[in-house]
Structures are given as C-alpha cells and as structure tokens.
Write a protein that holds these residues in place. Structure first.
Motif, PDB file in Angstrom:
ATOM      1  N   LYS A   1      -4.456 -26.414   3.406  1.00  0.00           N
ATOM      2  CA  LYS A   1      -3.052 -26.247   3.771  1.00  0.00           C
ATOM      3  C   LYS A   1      -2.803 -26.760   5.178  1.00  0.00           C
ATOM      4  O   LYS A   1      -1.796 -27.391   5.450  1.00  0.00           O
ATOM      5  CB  LYS A   1      -2.632 -24.783   3.662  1.00  0.00           C
ATOM      6  CG  LYS A   1      -2.437 -24.309   2.253  1.00  0.00           C
ATOM      7  CD  LYS A   1      -1.967 -22.878   2.236  1.00  0.00           C
ATOM      8  CE  LYS A   1      -1.836 -22.360   0.826  1.00  0.00           C
ATOM      9  NZ  LYS A   1      -1.417 -20.955   0.797  1.00  0.00           N
ATOM     10  N   SER A   2      -3.732 -26.477   6.082  1.00  0.00           N
ATOM     11  CA  SER A   2      -3.601 -26.934   7.464  1.00  0.00           C
ATOM     12  C   SER A   2      -3.578 -28.456   7.524  1.00  0.00           C
ATOM     13  O   SER A   2      -2.772 -29.048   8.236  1.00  0.00           O
ATOM     14  CB  SER A   2      -4.745 -26.378   8.300  1.00  0.00           C
ATOM     15  OG  SER A   2      -4.691 -26.905   9.603  1.00  0.00           O
TER      16      SER A   2
ATOM     17  N   ASP B   1       7.570 -30.316  14.277  1.00  0.00           N
ATOM     18  CA  ASP B   1       6.856 -29.272  13.520  1.00  0.00           C
ATOM     19  C   ASP B   1       7.754 -28.104  13.154  1.00  0.00           C
ATOM     20  O   ASP B   1       7.639 -27.530  12.079  1.00  0.00           O
ATOM     21  CB  ASP B   1       5.683 -28.721  14.337  1.00  0.00           C
ATOM     22  CG  ASP B   1       4.501 -29.662  14.349  1.00  0.00           C
ATOM     23  OD1 ASP B   1       4.460 -30.560  13.489  1.00  0.00           O
ATOM     24  OD2 ASP B   1       3.633 -29.489  15.216  1.00  0.00           O
TER      25      ASP B   1
ATOM     26  N   GLU C   1       1.994 -33.713   6.678  1.00  0.00           N
ATOM     27  CA  GLU C   1       3.450 -33.656   6.540  1.00  0.00           C
ATOM     28  C   GLU C   1       4.128 -33.824   7.888  1.00  0.00           C
ATOM     29  O   GLU C   1       5.121 -34.527   8.018  1.00  0.00           O
ATOM     30  CB  GLU C   1       3.874 -32.336   5.896  1.00  0.00           C
ATOM     31  CG  GLU C   1       3.534 -32.234   4.440  1.00  0.00           C
ATOM     32  CD  GLU C   1       3.810 -30.852   3.877  1.00  0.00           C
ATOM     33  OE1 GLU C   1       4.090 -29.918   4.652  1.00  0.00           O
ATOM     34  OE2 GLU C   1       3.745 -30.702   2.649  1.00  0.00           O
ATOM     35  N   ARG C   2       3.571 -33.164   8.913  1.00  0.00           N
ATOM     36  CA  ARG C   2       4.143 -33.263  10.250  1.00  0.00           C
ATOM     37  C   ARG C   2       4.075 -34.698  10.760  1.00  0.00           C
ATOM     38  O   ARG C   2       5.044 -35.231  11.292  1.00  0.00           O
ATOM     39  CB  ARG C   2       3.411 -32.333  11.220  1.00  0.00           C
ATOM     40  CG  ARG C   2       4.030 -32.321  12.619  1.00  0.00           C
ATOM     41  CD  ARG C   2       3.143 -31.650  13.629  1.00  0.00           C
ATOM     42  NE  ARG C   2       1.917 -32.377  13.898  1.00  0.00           N
ATOM     43  CZ  ARG C   2       1.840 -33.474  14.665  1.00  0.00           C
ATOM     44  NH1 ARG C   2       2.909 -33.975  15.207  1.00  0.00           N
ATOM     45  NH2 ARG C   2       0.678 -34.063  14.874  1.00  0.00           N
TER      46      ARG C   2
ATOM     47  N   PHE D   1       9.532 -28.012   9.860  1.00  0.00           N
ATOM     48  CA  PHE D   1       8.735 -27.893   8.645  1.00  0.00           C
ATOM     49  C   PHE D   1       8.118 -26.509   8.462  1.00  0.00           C
ATOM     50  O   PHE D   1       7.472 -26.260   7.462  1.00  0.00           O
ATOM     51  CB  PHE D   1       7.635 -28.963   8.637  1.00  0.00           C
ATOM     52  CG  PHE D   1       8.182 -30.332   8.372  1.00  0.00           C
ATOM     53  CD1 PHE D   1       8.229 -30.832   7.089  1.00  0.00           C
ATOM     54  CD2 PHE D   1       8.681 -31.105   9.407  1.00  0.00           C
ATOM     55  CE1 PHE D   1       8.752 -32.083   6.834  1.00  0.00           C
ATOM     56  CE2 PHE D   1       9.206 -32.360   9.162  1.00  0.00           C
ATOM     57  CZ  PHE D   1       9.247 -32.850   7.880  1.00  0.00           C
ATOM     58  N   THR D   2       8.307 -25.627   9.428  1.00  0.00           N
ATOM     59  CA  THR D   2       7.751 -24.282   9.293  1.00  0.00           C
ATOM     60  C   THR D   2       8.748 -23.393   8.579  1.00  0.00           C
ATOM     61  O   THR D   2       9.955 -23.490   8.789  1.00  0.00           O
ATOM     62  CB  THR D   2       7.404 -23.674  10.664  1.00  0.00           C
ATOM     63  OG1 THR D   2       8.578 -23.669  11.479  1.00  0.00           O
ATOM     64  CG2 THR D   2       6.313 -24.457  11.350  1.00  0.00           C
ATOM     65  N   ARG D   3       8.209 -22.538   7.752  1.00  0.00           N
ATOM     66  CA  ARG D   3       9.059 -21.600   7.009  1.00  0.00           C
ATOM     67  C   ARG D   3       9.292 -20.362   7.854  1.00  0.00           C
ATOM     68  O   ARG D   3       8.421 -19.927   8.569  1.00  0.00           O
ATOM     69  CB  ARG D   3       8.393 -21.224   5.691  1.00  0.00           C
ATOM     70  CG  ARG D   3       8.218 -22.408   4.766  1.00  0.00           C
ATOM     71  CD  ARG D   3       7.569 -22.017   3.472  1.00  0.00           C
ATOM     72  NE  ARG D   3       8.317 -21.011   2.755  1.00  0.00           N
ATOM     73  CZ  ARG D   3       9.286 -21.265   1.878  1.00  0.00           C
ATOM     74  NH1 ARG D   3       9.615 -22.487   1.620  1.00  0.00           N
ATOM     75  NH2 ARG D   3       9.918 -20.289   1.261  1.00  0.00           N
TER      76      ARG D   3
ATOM     77  N   ASP E   1      14.161 -28.207   2.997  1.00  0.00           N
ATOM     78  CA  ASP E   1      12.834 -28.677   3.409  1.00  0.00           C
ATOM     79  C   ASP E   1      12.952 -29.488   4.704  1.00  0.00           C
ATOM     80  O   ASP E   1      14.032 -29.908   5.107  1.00  0.00           O
ATOM     81  CB  ASP E   1      12.159 -29.460   2.297  1.00  0.00           C
ATOM     82  CG  ASP E   1      12.742 -30.842   2.077  1.00  0.00           C
ATOM     83  OD1 ASP E   1      13.913 -31.064   2.432  1.00  0.00           O
ATOM     84  OD2 ASP E   1      12.036 -31.711   1.559  1.00  0.00           O
TER      85      ASP E   1
ATOM     86  N   SER F   1      -0.274 -29.674   6.054  1.00  0.00           N
ATOM     87  CA  SER F   1       0.859 -29.483   6.955  1.00  0.00           C
ATOM     88  C   SER F   1       0.789 -30.469   8.118  1.00  0.00           C
ATOM     89  O   SER F   1       1.810 -30.955   8.585  1.00  0.00           O
ATOM     90  CB  SER F   1       0.931 -28.046   7.456  1.00  0.00           C
ATOM     91  OG  SER F   1      -0.193 -27.739   8.236  1.00  0.00           O
ATOM     92  N   GLU F   2      -0.413 -30.776   8.583  1.00  0.00           N
ATOM     93  CA  GLU F   2      -0.575 -31.774   9.639  1.00  0.00           C
ATOM     94  C   GLU F   2      -0.138 -33.148   9.130  1.00  0.00           C
ATOM     95  O   GLU F   2       0.561 -33.876   9.820  1.00  0.00           O
ATOM     96  CB  GLU F   2      -2.034 -31.811  10.115  1.00  0.00           C
ATOM     97  CG  GLU F   2      -2.326 -32.858  11.162  1.00  0.00           C
ATOM     98  CD  GLU F   2      -1.682 -32.590  12.504  1.00  0.00           C
ATOM     99  OE1 GLU F   2      -1.710 -33.494  13.353  1.00  0.00           O
ATOM    100  OE2 GLU F   2      -1.144 -31.490  12.709  1.00  0.00           O
TER     101      GLU F   2
END
Length: 137
Positions: free
Chosen positions: A92-93, A70, A99-100, A73-75, A24, A96-97
């Motif tokens: 989700k957006s 970023d 989390e970033r 954190f991208t898969r 992760d 993810s923001e």
C-alpha cells in the motif's frame, strides 16, 4: 449561486447531497488545475464540476498549498480496519507513493503546458507590436 446551479443542472442541482461525496485525488487535482488555468473563482469552479459547496475546493487548495500534492490523495477520517500483515502495508505504501508521483507528474505536465501556452501568447503579442511599429515607419 443557486440560480446558476438551477440553470445548469435543473432541480437536481439544488438538492443537498448526503452523504458527502468522496472525490479521488486525481479529480481534485484536475479541478484545481482547471481553476488555475481559467483564473476562476471557487463558485465558478464548483459550478463547472457540479460540486455543491465551493468551500470544498477552497479546502483542497489550502491542503495543496500547505501540505503538497500528497494531501489531495489522503483519505480523511479513521482507517477502515487495522492490518497486521506488513507485506500488505508495504504494498500500500509503494502504491500510494506511485500514485503521489503520478499525480505530481500530472500536475507538472499541466503547469508546463500552461506556461508554454502563456509564453506563446506573450511572443505573439510581441510580434504584433513589432509589426505595427514597422508598418508605421
């Protein structure tokens, strides 16, 4: 490298891992910050975190340097499934923001602590030199 892996992890340290682990973003960031703090090589860092391929860490570093936090954190690969619900995509957006931003905040805190420690060491060294000069006079 194999000898060091064997000494630290035993026979399990020599096994090839399949399928590849999916680390992760927080773990990747911690590994890269540890490497920076300790000025360690990729193989030393891989050994510290039980990562079988030091090239993995080099890839993370390149992503961080070229694309920013970023990218950690991208898969990779294709998405598991397409979603048609715009609300889910928006959630989700936003996540993810968030989390970033948390990862960026964490990275900045680590860097700040590192710089504070470095500054304290420089000041300590300066005080020692002044004390030595004063004692000679």
């Amino acid at each position: 490298m194999w000898v060091k892996r064997y000494q630290k992890y035993g026979i399990d340290g020599l096994k090839v891992r399949r399928p590849k682990y999916d680390y992760d973003g927080n773990f990747k960031l911690n590994v890269l910050n540890w490497r920076k703090r300790h000025k360690a090589s990729y193989p030393e860092t891989a050994l510290q975190f039980d990562i079988s391929d030091p090239g993995t860490i080099a890839t993370w570093q390149r992503k961080l340097d070229t694309k920013g936090v970023d990218a950690l954190f991208t898969r990779r690969g294709r998405a598991k499934h397409m979603t048609t619900n715009n609300n889910k995509q928006a959630e989700k957006s936003e996540l993810s923001e968030l989390e970033r931003l948390r990862a960026e905040n964490r990275a900045l805190r680590v860097e700040n602590e590192y710089l504070k420690k470095l500054d304290a060491l420089v000041q300590k060294r300066g005080h020692r030199k002044k004390n030595i000069k004063a004692s000679k006079n």
